[in-house]
Design an enzyme around this catalytic site. Structure first.
Site: not given
Ligand SMILES: Cc1cc2nc3c(=O)[nH]c(=O)nc-3n(C[C@H](O)[C@H](O)[C@H](O)COP(=O)(O)OP(=O)(O)OC[C@H]3O[C@@H](n4cnc5c(N)ncnc54)[C@H](O)[C@@H]3O)c2cc1C
Length: 302
Positions: A175, A224, A297
């Protein structure tokens, strides 16, 4: 921070710029104050132009779908950048690889791969983030994560330099990714294996069902909260929390999901401070009772 130059240049930049924009509706917790500047570049040129004007005038935070972030209640004294429409393209590279923009949702990647008979990206149908967020977090589920499917990554740094990095040069952890924080991911080349789309659909449906059975849906959460402490114990973090923390604990409207103890929830109008109090309380209880030091996380946006 001086924002006059940015205001003057705003019309020349290919993208939308907002000042003192609320951040609350841009993340899954529905928590947070405002950001001094909110920038949505339409194109790579717009993004680079903005970075050049902005230079080192303040902090930058890259926002994906906001499904893994906790903002502060106070104003973010910098720019939140959310990639716009030209970062949402997805194309077939060959029979076993696709190229996806960083703002494409992981669900769309999984569907696109299925429609093109590419297997291996099904796990993304369970993660509500973008490709950019998935790479930064090395997101994954059901024993598969981004590091297993990434071929290469295209990015721009805060100086506006564009680069491509092969996956072998990237150090992925559980992660997290050891890529500098000033790297903005633009797109990713992802690999799979040829398979019939009907079989892929079955795999996707099965994963979604497993996920729905184990985790809550339709709540204000960022998934998480803590990483599983894999180096300290075999126990899952939800088991530790369940054993150490009373179920009904809450700070303001910040509480713990009754379906999954590692999913923290904004029941209605929780503040960031409430969520942090809950995080600190749980961290201390687990440490005091088991000796395990939990690591977040979710990303705290400071
Ligand atoms: C209901 C639910 C279920 C989930 N299940 C899982 C799961 O099964 N497995 C899992 O791993 N995670 C899970 N997550 C967590 C989350 O969805 C993941 O971590 C996801 O990949 C985050 O993507 P995001 O676009 O929302 O990033 P954000 O939350 O917007 O950002 C997360 C990080 O990524 C960085 N970031 C985003 N875009 C870029 C970019 N273009 N360039 C550089 N940095 C960037 C941000 O700066 C930040 O540090 C879950 C979340 C929820 C709400």
């Amino acid at each position: 921070m001086k924002i006059d130059d940015i205001k003057k240049s705003a019309l020349l930049i290919d993208g939308e710029i907002f000042f003192n924009q609320s951040i609350k509706n841009l993340n899954w917790f529905n928590i947070g104050g405002k950001t001094k500047i909110f920038f949505k570049p339409n194109s790579l040129k717009g993004l680079i132009d903005y970075l050049k004007i902005y230079e080192s005038r303040g902090k930058i935070f890259i926002l994906g779908n906001g499904s893994n972030v906790l903002f502060n209640d106070e104003t973010f004294e910098g720019t939140v950048i959310k990639l716009g429409k030209n970062f949402k393209n997805i194309t077939l590279l060959n029979k076993e690889a696709i190229v996806a923009g960083a703002a494409v949702s992981q669900k769309n990647v999984s569907t696109f791969a299925k429609n093109n008979n590419i297997s291996g990206l099904e796990f993304m149908s369970c993660i509500p983030g973008t490709v950019g967020g998935g790479i930064r977090m090395n997101s994954g589920c059901f024993e598969k994560e981004f590091k297993d499917v990434l071929i290469s990554l295209q990015l721009v740094d805060f100086n506006g330099i564009v680069r491509s990095i092969p996956a072998e040069k990237i150090k992925f952890n559980y992660r997290s990714t050891e890529l500098p924080k000033d790297h903005i991911f633009l797109s990713a080349t992802l690999k799979g294996k040829e398979k019939n789309s009907v079989e892929i659909k079955k795999i996707i449906n099965d994963l979604i069902l497993r996920k729905e059975l184990a985790q809550p849906t339709k709540i204000k959460t960022c998934g998480s909260t803590f990483k599983n402490p894999i180096k300290q114990t075999d126990k899952k973090v939800w088991e530790l929390i369940k054993a150490c923390v009373p179920d009904q604990i809450s700070f303001g409207d910040a509480s713990i999901s009754d379906k999954h103890a590692n999913f923290f929830v904004n029941k209605k109008n929780a503040k960031s401070a409430d969520m942090k109090s809950l995080i600190n309380f749980v961290t201390k209880q687990v440490k005091d009772k088991t000796g395990v030091k939990l690591e977040l996380e979710i990303v705290l946006v400071e």
